[in-house]
Scaffold this motif. Sequence first.
Motif, mmCIF file in Angstrom:
data_model
loop_
_atom_site.group_PDB
_atom_site.id
_atom_site.type_symbol
_atom_site.label_atom_id
_atom_site.label_comp_id
_atom_site.label_asym_id
_atom_site.label_seq_id
_atom_site.Cartn_x
_atom_site.Cartn_y
_atom_site.Cartn_z
ATOM 1 N N UNK A 38 0.836 -1.211 0.000
ATOM 2 C CA UNK A 38 0.000 0.000 0.000
ATOM 3 C C UNK A 38 0.865 1.254 0.000
ATOM 4 N N UNK A 39 1.893 1.261 0.853
ATOM 5 C CA UNK A 39 2.787 2.416 0.942
ATOM 6 C C UNK A 39 3.518 2.649 -0.372
ATOM 7 N N UNK A 40 3.989 1.566 -0.977
ATOM 8 C CA UNK A 40 4.709 1.682 -2.247
ATOM 9 C C UNK A 40 3.813 2.261 -3.332
ATOM 10 N N UNK A 41 2.593 1.744 -3.413
ATOM 11 C CA UNK A 41 1.688 2.176 -4.478
ATOM 12 C C UNK A 41 1.069 3.544 -4.213
ATOM 13 N N UNK A 42 1.186 4.064 -2.977
ATOM 14 C CA UNK A 42 0.620 5.380 -2.685
ATOM 15 C C UNK A 42 1.663 6.486 -2.731
ATOM 16 N N UNK A 43 2.911 6.129 -3.045
ATOM 17 C CA UNK A 43 3.958 7.146 -3.183
ATOM 18 C C UNK A 43 3.574 8.097 -4.306
ATOM 19 N N UNK A 44 4.119 9.318 -4.263
ATOM 20 C CA UNK A 44 3.800 10.261 -5.342
ATOM 21 C C UNK A 44 4.000 9.615 -6.713
ATOM 22 N N UNK A 45 3.068 9.868 -7.588
ATOM 23 C CA UNK A 45 3.076 9.211 -8.891
ATOM 24 C C UNK A 45 4.163 9.783 -9.796
#
Length: 149
Positions: A128-135
């Motif tokens: 979740x943390x990885x995929x929610x990092x700034x795009x």
Amino acid sequence: MRFTGNIDAKVDEKGRVFVPSSFRKILQREDCQGLIMRRDVFQRCLVLYPQEVWNAQVDAITARTNMFDRQGRDALRRFVAGAEAITLDSGGRMLIPRRYLEETGIKTDVRFIGVDDTIEVWERQAADALLSEPDTLADNLEEMMRSNP
């Protein structure tokens, strides 16, 4: 062989988890002869390699390694020594060895992520943390495609 998508699953008290059926179907369709698991080289997750993909990776490292190159031989040794053969039971479950659970922080909730010809297994909150990092996907793809015609 291409794996895509991400699917959440639960690890039981013995360290067993069901491999998502969509990924199992791809493995069956491609007549996969086995899986190899190792911790990712860069991230705190596990990577499942279909046997033929694993063999190609080891062959690629071996082809670049001179037997008298200490650094190269050490990299090959550590890459291969950190791997383990994994089998699925008749229900489609695999056992994640205890050391891998500890190294990745996996307790009960995991996320399987299809990444090209491999499957990553993440502790769910880490995923979740990885995929929610700034795009930065668009910027990264733009740079990759510009520099590699």
